[in-house]
Scaffold this active site. Structure first.
Site, PDB file in Angstrom:
ATOM      1  N   ASP B 110       0.801  -1.233   0.000  1.00 43.36           N
ATOM      2  CA  ASP B 110       0.000   0.000   0.000  1.00 43.36           C
ATOM      3  C   ASP B 110       0.829   1.276   0.000  1.00 43.36           C
ATOM      4  OD1 ASP B 110      -2.077  -1.706   0.297  1.00 43.36           O
ATOM      5  OD2 ASP B 110      -2.400  -1.307   2.426  1.00 43.36           O
ATOM      6  N   LYS B 162       3.396   3.153  19.844  1.00 48.96           N
ATOM      7  CA  LYS B 162       2.607   4.321  20.283  1.00 48.96           C
ATOM      8  C   LYS B 162       3.209   5.033  21.501  1.00 48.96           C
ATOM      9  CE  LYS B 162      -1.740   2.913  18.230  1.00 48.96           C
ATOM     10  NZ  LYS B 162      -1.726   1.501  17.846  1.00 48.96           N
ATOM     11  N   ASP B 218       0.774   5.706   3.060  1.00 49.31           N
ATOM     12  CA  ASP B 218       0.088   4.415   3.003  1.00 49.31           C
ATOM     13  C   ASP B 218      -1.300   4.705   2.428  1.00 49.31           C
ATOM     14  OD1 ASP B 218      -1.628   2.293   3.586  1.00 49.31           O
ATOM     15  OD2 ASP B 218      -0.522   1.734   5.384  1.00 49.31           O
TER      16      ASP B 218
END
Lengths: 422, 360
Positions: B110, B162, B218
């Site tokens: 992607d 994260k 992406d």
């Protein structure tokens, strides 16, 4: 001889017609290209022996009204006068206050009609009906058929099947009474003033019988519907003439678009010259469209159905307008699209902008359906309605204004949806 | 040299487009997504591309046969019986990847960017360890897993998922080059290369990061697909401005297929891609949209931030906005307004969609 009274109300009334009623008295708002009450006046002027039309209301005398009176008198060749109430006296109080003016010259009968209705005005049929139902002193009210639910929003009439005598009258009942509703168009003889007078005297003797919200009730304030018709019903004086012709109230701006559609459709027989037709070099016209002769319309536009374009309006290339009223001086720039909207005086819509509302038409599958009485808000949310741009509103290019009401003199800079823009 | 492209599953995030065409074949800026990668690989000498797919598609097979011939390379489909994650497909294709001792590329399918394959080869050879991953800078690292590495050498120290406190603003860009030795680390079972293989390699100082210059996106979902298109067109402006369309009716970066027709008094751009055989009638305004092959846009319509699927047809005075995505062969009737609509293939839309929703 005959007369006619048109009850035009005043500035405190017709708030549901804001923001359009800020600029012009509601009775003069153009419906199908002409002021709302011109349709009434035209119908009256076609009644033989009609000698005078009186407008009763509580507007301060104003330029728009004066100008309208001058033009209408010339056009219909009939005296038209405005009688100003000193206060809002109600549908019965106003005509009672001016009874001497109405009766001067000795009319044998006179019509009374609300300004905020649109109708075929079957006035000749009402006169015929009065003549033929036996008693020439009877009072006639115009009735229409509504569906069961919607009848509750109107004055409901129960009539005797054979004679059409009104046996019972109730204004906006909470349960179903009758599907025959009061159209706000009446034919009275001078004797009506005795009946209004009785209410007047009773109010004077017991002025505090019924308190209104201010805790004070003016004795001169008389409503034809609740105070007079309710009492008259069942006494062999009041009759209903039922019409199958079109009829609608014009309470909200949304209903003005619906009323325009009804009148534009009628122009096919009554005023074909007011409708625009397709020509080889010119805009594409779909259905009934009224264009003021001074408007400039680009040949590549597509207009209709139900479009009224006012004086001096400019419509650019590739513009689409459907189910809308464009008021005088407005400018619609190239490729813009206006659907189910009222575009206010001198407003401008930018290129590729889209101004769209949601129609509030009666259910087309129910022949007796009327406009629903619209509430602006439901469950704390603005109910989707037609889009209304007040006077001198400017819409930038490429935005969408959806189901919104824009108050006058605003210059918008972005899209808006489901909002009132102050 | 070889490259393995992780194509994976049905591409559900890019529906309704992927209901008609396998994701690698969806057109991005008038070229199937996969060909952007494959053509760039061929340029640096890759002669065998392996597509790791978890579903079979006849359309994909046939198209790859055509591309094999056109590009003069070998394209294999490596079919997973069960989804194997991002590492498992390497084990599945082990035989092919081990044919020689050259390093090989692995790519997420992607990703759109200025593919830095030449630099990757050079960088990888220079440090001589098992793996190189390309990293790209992001504005909000707390949304991603970030890569912490030595600035001078690129040696990766750790990965932090994260991060709540700033440790790095570089994320894995989904492009790798590995030496065949990495294959000894991977079993033929569902495995995540990011979570299970990379941390171990980093610990053993076998993994290096190379920072990507230029844009990266992406494009796996419609919103990002459009953002990626804007970035790609801007890079075309810098490198091959002659590909872009110009003229009084075109604004900014606009790519128009030579077979497309655009009418008079239009305003197209910025950031628009118009595919083959598309017809745009007079007086149309389009910004930030992809119009796929064979679509038809009628006069005076207004489109912003939309993807119009193949052979769709848009009426007059239609307004489409807010990442409206039309599948293949959708018809939108005149004068409608679609706001963030996701329309499945072969539908006729006859009512406005004022709020974002899926039209089945």
């Amino acid at each position: 001889m005959l007369k006619a009274v048109i009850l035009i109300g005043g500035p405190q009334k017709g708030t549901r017609f804001r923001p359009l009623s800020f600029e012009v008295p509601k009775p003069l708002f153009p419906v199908a290209g002409v002021p709302m009450i011109q349709h009434h006046i035209e119908a009256c002027s076609q009644v033989p022996n009609m000698k005078e039309i009186l407008l009763v209301g509580f507007y301060q005398p104003n330029e728009a009204l004066n100008k309208f009176l001058v033009v209408a008198q010339q056009e219909f060749k009939i005296p038209i006068r405005y009688l100003q109430e000193y206060a809002a006296l109600g549908t019965g109080g106003g005509i009672y206050h001016f009874r001497d003016q109405i009766l001067s010259g000795g009319p044998e009968a006179f019509f009374v009609m609300n300004a905020d209705v649109c109708s075929e005005f079957p006035l000749l049929e009402m006169l015929d009906f009065q003549k033929h139902q036996g008693d020439t002193h009877s009072f006639i009210m115009l009735g229409a058929t509504a569906n069961r639910t919607q009848s509750l929003n109107y004055g409901c009439i129960v009539a005797k099947a054979d004679t059409q005598e009104v046996l019972h009258y109730v204004e906006k009942p909470s349960t179903f009474v009758s599907n025959v509703i009061n159209c706000g168009i009446y034919l009275f003889t001078p004797a009506i003033f005795q009946h209004i007078g009785e209410v007047f005297h009773r109010n004077h003797q017991q002025p505090f019988l019924e308190e209104n919200i201010n805790g004070w009730q003016r004795a001169e304030m008389i409503r034809l519907e609740q105070d007079v018709f309710t009492a008259l019903a069942g006494h062999g004086r009041l009759y209903v003439f039922k019409t199958d012709g079109f009829w609608s109230q014009i309470k909200s701006a949304g209903s003005a678009i619906y009323a325009s559609r009804l009148y534009l459709d009628r122009y096919n027989t009554s005023h074909p010259e007011r409708l625009t037709h397709n020509q080889t070099e010119g805009p594409i016209i779909k259905g009934n469209v009224y264009i003021h002769p001074t408007a400039t319309i680009h040949e590549s536009t597509v207009l209709g159905p139900n479009v009224s374009i006012g004086e001096g309006v400019t419509v650019g290339a590739g513009v689409r307008v459907r189910e809308s009223i464009i008021l005088h001086g407005a400018v619609l720039q190239d490729h813009s699209c206006v659907l189910n909207s009222i575009v206010g005086w001198d407003s401008s819509i930018g290129r590729w902008a889209r101004v769209e509302g949601t129609p509030s038409d009666p259910n087309p599958n129910d022949p007796h359906a009327k406009m629903d009485s619209e509430t602006l808000f439901r469950d704390g949310k603005l109910t989707p309605s037609i889009t209304i741009l007040g006077c001198n509103v400017s819409i930038p290019p490429e935005v969408i204004i959806l189901n919104s009401i824009v108050l006058p003199h605003k210059e918008l800079t972005r899209s808006f949806k489901n909002q009132i823009i102050l | 040299m070889k490259a393995l492209i992780l194509v994976g599953g049905y591409g559900t995030r890019l529906r309704p487009l992927t209901l008609s065409v396998p994701k690698p074949l969806v057109d991005f800026c008038n070229k199937p997504i996969l060909l952007h990668q494959v053509e760039a690989l061929v340029k640096v000498g890759v002669n065998h591309v392996i597509l790791a797919v978890s579903y079979m598609s006849q359309m994909l097979e046939e198209e790859m046969k055509k591309q094999e011939e056109r590009l003069g390379i070998r394209i294999s489909l490596s079919h997973e019986k069960e989804p194997l994650g991002t590492a498992g497909p390497l084990a599945l294709a082990r035989q092919l990847l081990e044919e020689n001792s050259d390093p090989f590329f692995v790519l997420n399918s992607d990703v759109i960017c200025d593919f830095p394959f030449k630099d990757m080869m050079r960088f990888h050879k220079h440090h001589g360890k098992e793996g190189t991953i390309v990293v790209t800078k992001v504005e909000e690292p707390s949304k991603y897993g970030v890569v912490v590495y030595e600035a001078e050498t690129g040696r990766i120290q750790k990965f932090v998922e994260k991060p709540q406190v700033f440790v790095s603003n570089k994320i894995n860009a989904g492009m790798y080059i590995f030496s065949p030795k990495i294959l000894d680390r991977i079993q033929l079972q569902p495995t995540s290369i990011e979570k299970e293989i990379f941390p171990m390699m980093a610990q053993e100082a076998q993994l290096y990061a190379m920072e990507l210059q230029g844009f990266w996106m992406d494009i796996g979902q419609p919103k990002d697909f459009l953002t990626g298109m804007c970035m790609y067109l801007q890079s075309v402006r810098q490198k091959n401005p002659e590909w872009l369309h110009s003229g009084p009716e075109f604004v900014g970066n606009v790519l128009v297929h030579p077979s497309a027709k655009v009418g008079k008094n239009c305003s197209i751009g910025p950031n628009v891609t118009i595919g083959a055989d598309v017809v745009v009638e007079d007086g149309v305004r389009i910004k930030r949209c992809t119009i796929m092959k064979g679509s038809y846009i009628c006069s005076h319509s207004w489109l912003e931030s939309c993807i119009i699927g193949w052979r769709s047809s848009i009426g007059q005075w239609v307004r489409l906005e807010n990442v409206t995505v039309l599948g293949e062969d959708v018809i939108v009737n005149d004068e409608l307004y679609l706001n963030g609509a996701n329309v499945l293939p072969h539908k006729t839309i006859s009512e406005s969609v004022p709020e974002p929703r899926i039209i089945m």
